[in-house]
Design an enzyme around this catalytic site. Structure first.
Site, mmCIF file in Angstrom:
data_model
loop_
_atom_site.group_PDB
_atom_site.id
_atom_site.type_symbol
_atom_site.label_atom_id
_atom_site.label_comp_id
_atom_site.label_asym_id
_atom_site.label_seq_id
_atom_site.Cartn_x
_atom_site.Cartn_y
_atom_site.Cartn_z
ATOM 1 N N PHE A 106 0.846 -1.188 0.000
ATOM 2 C CA PHE A 106 0.000 0.000 0.000
ATOM 3 C C PHE A 106 0.883 1.240 0.000
ATOM 4 C CE2 PHE A 106 -2.814 -3.285 1.137
ATOM 5 C CZ PHE A 106 -4.111 -2.847 0.910
ATOM 6 N N GLY A 109 -1.242 8.348 0.068
ATOM 7 C CA GLY A 109 -0.851 9.671 0.542
ATOM 8 C C GLY A 109 0.620 9.938 0.292
ATOM 9 N N ARG A 110 1.276 10.521 1.266
ATOM 10 C CA ARG A 110 2.680 10.904 1.114
ATOM 11 C C ARG A 110 3.622 9.708 1.075
ATOM 12 N NH1 ARG A 110 0.718 14.367 5.320
ATOM 13 N NH2 ARG A 110 0.246 16.474 4.561
ATOM 14 N N ALA A 220 11.670 -7.282 15.075
ATOM 15 C CA ALA A 220 13.065 -7.027 15.418
ATOM 16 C C ALA A 220 13.253 -6.484 16.833
ATOM 17 C CB ALA A 220 13.663 -6.040 14.407
ATOM 18 N N THR A 231 3.936 -6.304 23.446
ATOM 19 C CA THR A 231 2.838 -5.332 23.499
ATOM 20 C C THR A 231 1.588 -5.879 22.804
ATOM 21 O OG1 THR A 231 3.751 -4.236 21.531
ATOM 22 C CG2 THR A 231 4.321 -3.323 23.687
ATOM 23 N N GLU A 287 -1.923 -5.085 13.363
ATOM 24 C CA GLU A 287 -0.867 -5.943 13.912
ATOM 25 C C GLU A 287 -1.342 -6.683 15.155
ATOM 26 O OE1 GLU A 287 3.551 -5.126 13.718
ATOM 27 O OE2 GLU A 287 3.114 -4.515 15.790
ATOM 28 N N ARG A 335 2.201 10.900 8.233
ATOM 29 C CA ARG A 335 0.932 10.349 8.710
ATOM 30 C C ARG A 335 -0.117 11.416 8.897
ATOM 31 N NH1 ARG A 335 2.525 5.676 13.203
ATOM 32 N NH2 ARG A 335 2.945 4.043 11.667
#
Length: 337
Positions: A106, A109-110, A220, A231, A287, A335
């Site tokens: 994907f 945008g920027r 990583a 997390t 994720e 973002r």
């Protein structure tokens, strides 16, 4: 201070300690270096013959060649590291079997201007060289996709997608887009699918040894950490909720057979939509949902962090090669809030 107050203070300290260490890990190079010295679990198998095989050649994997790292999972799937495999043998086998790969990425945008050209150019030098590959580029600005010279048996398809108002939604909604294109196109033309984030650069062989039925990647930043520091989403209201897991997987790279990738994408999308209906958003978005899915549906192949490395982590003796590396991040400029 009374006993009750001292007890409360102690528990507050214990609960805050993992958070403090987590923050320190991501901000201190010297601490990251020390984390790299923590030993990984060890593979219990003496040879690849004990694996639950993705293919016959996996029996030749040298599980004892890398005593410094974990080379298999508890469910007998290989964890692929440099030194364990013969690249030419895997290439020859997959050519004989007619393996072909769809790569989805994907560039919205920027991100298109910042990363796509380098991602594609580097892929031409390192990703599945010698096999048929088609790039599926999902973007909101098809006319801006760069013109890249492609090798034989390689092609590029550009698919226009809606640009969501938040980067989090772009990240989460990609699962439905991937599922849709597998159903409409990929399943009829390719044996395997790999899904990548665009803000990465190929720097070494990312080859056919990575192909399997269900392929996940060790993150990583977490592969040396104790599991209590992973997390995972800890919100019981989310479909991504996990108390513990096997590893922490990185959603920047995942893949497998088209059938397995479609099943993963469908399940993650369904969970994301259920969370939306309940006004819940998982901690790390798609994720978090990917990690939950892979806990319940174990991958048949796990890639070491060689296959997606962040150079800012610093030196690690167990990373003998880097195959894909994180590009410099400029989230404040790229973002959408």
């Amino acid at each position: 201070m009374g006993l009750v107050q001292r007890t409360r203070s102690f528990f507050k300290f214990v609960l805050c300690l993992p958070v403090a260490l987590f923050v320190f890990y991501f901000t201190s190079p010297s601490f990251r270096l020390l984390i790299g010295l923590l030993p990984m679990d060890k593979c219990s198998l003496q040879s690849g013959k004990g694996l639950i095989l993705d293919n016959g050649l996996d029996a030749s994997l040298d599980m004892m060649s890398r005593r410094d790292v974990q080379t298999c999972t508890s469910w007998k799937a290989p964890i692929i590291w440099e030194g364990m495999f013969e690249p030419d043998l895997y290439d020859q086998m997959h050519k004989r079997e007619g393996s072909s790969v769809a790569l989805t990425v994907f560039a919205v945008g920027r991100y298109l201007d910042a990363y796509l050209k380098t991602f594609l150019s580097s892929s031409e030098h390192h990703f599945m060289v010698g096999l048929p590959v088609t790039y599926y580029i999902f973007t909101d600005e098809p006319k801006k996709v760069p013109d890249i010279k492609l090798a034989a048996q390689r092609s590029l398809k550009v698919i226009e997608v809606k640009r969501h108002s938040r980067w989090q939604d772009i990240s989460m909604m990609r699962m439905k887009t991937i599922s849709d294109v597998i159903e409409s196109d990929i399943r009829h033309n390719f044996t395997h699918v790999f899904c990548f984030d665009v803000d990465q650069v190929f720097t070494g062989r990312f080859g056919s040894e990575a192909l399997g039925d269900s392929v996940a990647l060790l993150h990583a930043y977490y592969y040396h950490l104790p599991k209590r520091f992973y997390t995972y989403d800890r919100n019981p209201k989310s479909k991504a909720y996990m108390e513990t897991g096997d590893f922490y997987y990185h959603a920047a790279v995942f893949g497998g057979s088209w059938k397995s990738v479609k099943a993963l994408a469908d399940a993650c999308y369904q969970s994301i939509m259920e969370d939306k209906q309940n006004n819940v958003e998982a901690l790390w978005h798609d994720e978090s949902h990917l990690n939950k899915y892979l806990l319940l549906h174990k991958p048949s192949r796990v890639l070491s962090p060689e296959y997606c490395w962040d150079n800012s982590i610093g030196y690690r003796a167990d990373i003998r090669v880097t195959r894909l590396v994180w590009a410099p991040k400029h989230y404040d400029k790229l973002r959408i809030p």
